[in-house]
Design an enzyme around this catalytic site. Structure first.
Site, PDB file in Angstrom:
ATOM      1  N   TYR A 142      66.220 -22.412  22.231  1.00  0.00           N
ATOM      2  CA  TYR A 142      66.809 -22.716  20.922  1.00  0.00           C
ATOM      3  C   TYR A 142      68.138 -21.992  20.710  1.00  0.00           C
ATOM      4  CZ  TYR A 142      62.205 -24.632  19.685  1.00  0.00           C
ATOM      5  OH  TYR A 142      61.040 -25.360  19.653  1.00  0.00           O
ATOM      6  N   LYS A 188      55.933 -21.267  32.554  1.00  0.00           N
ATOM      7  CA  LYS A 188      55.977 -22.438  33.446  1.00  0.00           C
ATOM      8  C   LYS A 188      56.601 -21.948  34.753  1.00  0.00           C
ATOM      9  CE  LYS A 188      55.444 -26.896  34.109  1.00  0.00           C
ATOM     10  NZ  LYS A 188      54.110 -27.477  34.333  1.00  0.00           N
ATOM     11  N   ASP A 220      51.288 -26.024  30.210  1.00  0.00           N
ATOM     12  CA  ASP A 220      50.585 -27.313  30.115  1.00  0.00           C
ATOM     13  C   ASP A 220      49.073 -27.091  30.143  1.00  0.00           C
ATOM     14  OD1 ASP A 220      51.225 -26.393  32.635  1.00  0.00           O
ATOM     15  OD2 ASP A 220      51.634 -28.351  33.515  1.00  0.00           O
ATOM     16  N   ASP A 244      56.250 -22.259  19.704  1.00  0.00           N
ATOM     17  CA  ASP A 244      56.447 -23.183  18.595  1.00  0.00           C
ATOM     18  C   ASP A 244      55.419 -24.321  18.704  1.00  0.00           C
ATOM     19  OD1 ASP A 244      57.558 -24.492  16.464  1.00  0.00           O
ATOM     20  OD2 ASP A 244      59.470 -24.961  17.418  1.00  0.00           O
ATOM     21  N   ASP A 248      51.482 -24.727  16.590  1.00  0.00           N
ATOM     22  CA  ASP A 248      51.159 -25.906  15.773  1.00  0.00           C
ATOM     23  C   ASP A 248      49.839 -26.514  16.258  1.00  0.00           C
ATOM     24  OD1 ASP A 248      53.523 -25.696  14.308  1.00  0.00           O
ATOM     25  OD2 ASP A 248      53.887 -27.862  14.372  1.00  0.00           O
TER      26      ASP A 248
END
Ligand code: NAD
Length: 358
Positions: A142, A188, A220, A244, A248
């Site tokens: 970001y 990852k 994942d 993030d 959620d």
């Protein structure tokens, strides 16, 4: 009498509605416990852009820096989506977090027994879930440079430095020491160089916390494991974008994104905010769930001010309201319940918080 200065940022969409309820509850417990709260309302997001032409006016940063804590609602909405990136509400929020240096975003995901049927997963899968996502907040994709758009080509860059990983790893291990001493670091590393550095540095920091068990998991797989067996997790350490998304996902274990609070800490001043956004689809209807924001206010009392008894009052009041069957629309689907508005839920919790035993 202790007195605390709170920078109050309502923002856009449902932001003003949910902050109003949190203030109601804060005032109720402050009166009971005998401390004083002084609020300064500040602008951020689309509403700030409409008034000042800037989604983050300088005054908002300055006053926040001179407060004891920031209580924040949410920003954003379609109205501002077409603005140039630096004028968009989300840019204001990212700049704000960077300016305050709040690199560690703590996102607890707890399943209330009273809401066991509100989750879309089976009760036996979610009962007892109590995990903490520790998300790096001011680095990663970001913020990374270069970023931009060249006609039909667009790019962002995921960057982490050793120092950035060291400090967020310490944050996660320290929290794990106060919990069940298990950290799962999410990355990852099978594909991304930045994740290989992340993993290497997290392992180095782990040596300073021999009592904490560290494991690694690819993002994942973590997304899948959160749904398959969420109780395996205690502290999940993540970079910015992975946290993030996963937080959620974790919120749905509890039944609604409207339930979960967060604290963003690191430097002197912490920012306390719900994990959800401005929910433009329900703004102004009086149906938003204020519990995530009220619970964020409780985290502020506990962690920023050390007002533990007042924070306990709020947490107990939320549980009591849920146990009595009060529900906002988002958590009302599966139980025989007393449907209430945003405003009613705030008043019920404020009432219980004022009566709750210490
Ligand atoms: P969102 O979190 O605002 O909403 C997602 C869904 O959850 C919606 O259906 C919404 O109605 C529901 N929801 C959210 N909060 C709720 C609550 N308290 N009670 C009941 N239901 C609730 O995410 P989105 O729709 O992807 O984004 C909307 C806007 O919010 C965008 O402009 C986005 O950029 C912004 N946003 C801001 C923040 C922030 O301020 N920290 C975070 C995420 C998104």
């Amino acid at each position: 009498m202790n007195s605390y200065k709170i920078a109050l940022i309502k923002g856009d969409g449902i932001g003003p509605e949910i902050i109003e309820e949190a203030v109601k509850v804060l005032d109720a417990v402050a009166a009971c416990e005998g401390f004083d709260l002084e609020y300064t309302e500040l602008l951020m997001g689309g509403s700030a852009y409409d008034i000042t032409g800037d989604p983050l006016p300088d005054e908002t940063i300055e006053v926040s820096m001179n407060s004891d804590a920031v209580l924040f609602g949410a920003i954003g909405g379609e109205k501002w989506d077409k603005l140039p990136r630096e004028k968009r509400p989300e840019s204001g929020l990212l700049r704000f977090r960077k300016a305050l240096g709040v690199y560690s975003n703590l996102r607890p995901a707890i399943v209330y027994d009273e809401l066991i049927n509100a989750s879309s997963l089976k009760p036996e899968i979610v009962k007892g879930v109590d995990l903490m996502v520790v998300r790096e907040l001011i680095g990663g994709i970001y913020f990374g440079e270069p970023k931009g758009r060249e006609g039909d080509r667009a790019f962002n860059t995921m960057v982490y430095t050793r120092d950035e990983v060291v400090r967020i790893a310490h944050s996660a291990f320290k929290i794990a020491m106060e919990r069940s001493r298990r950290v799962v670091s999410i990355d990852k590393a099978n594909v991304l160089d930045v994740s290989q550095l992340w993993r290497e540095v997290v392992e180095e920091v782990a040596l300073e916390y021999p009592e904490v068990m560290l494991t690694h998991m690819y993002v994942d797989n973590a997304a899948m494991q959160l749904i398959r067996n969420p109780k395996q997790f205690d502290v999940m350490l993540t970079g910015n974008i992975f946290g993030d998304i996963l937080s959620d996902e974790a919120s749905m274990l509890s039944g609604s994104i409207g339930l979960l609070p967060s604290a963003s800490v690191g430097n002197k001043i912490g920012v306390y905010e719900p994990i959800h956004g401005s929910a433009p689809d329900i703004a102004g209807q009086g149906i938003a769930n204020p519990i995530a924001t009220i619970s964020s206010a409780s985290m502020m009392l506990r962690y920023a001010f050390g007002e533990v008894v007042a924070a306990d009052r709020i947490d107990n009041a939320i549980k009591q309201a849920l146990a009595e069957g009060y529900r906002t629309k988002d958590i009302s689907q599966f139980d025989a319940v007393e449907l209430c508005s945003t405003n009613e839920m705030g008043s019920i919790i404020a009432n219980y918080a004022a009566k709750c035993k210490r």
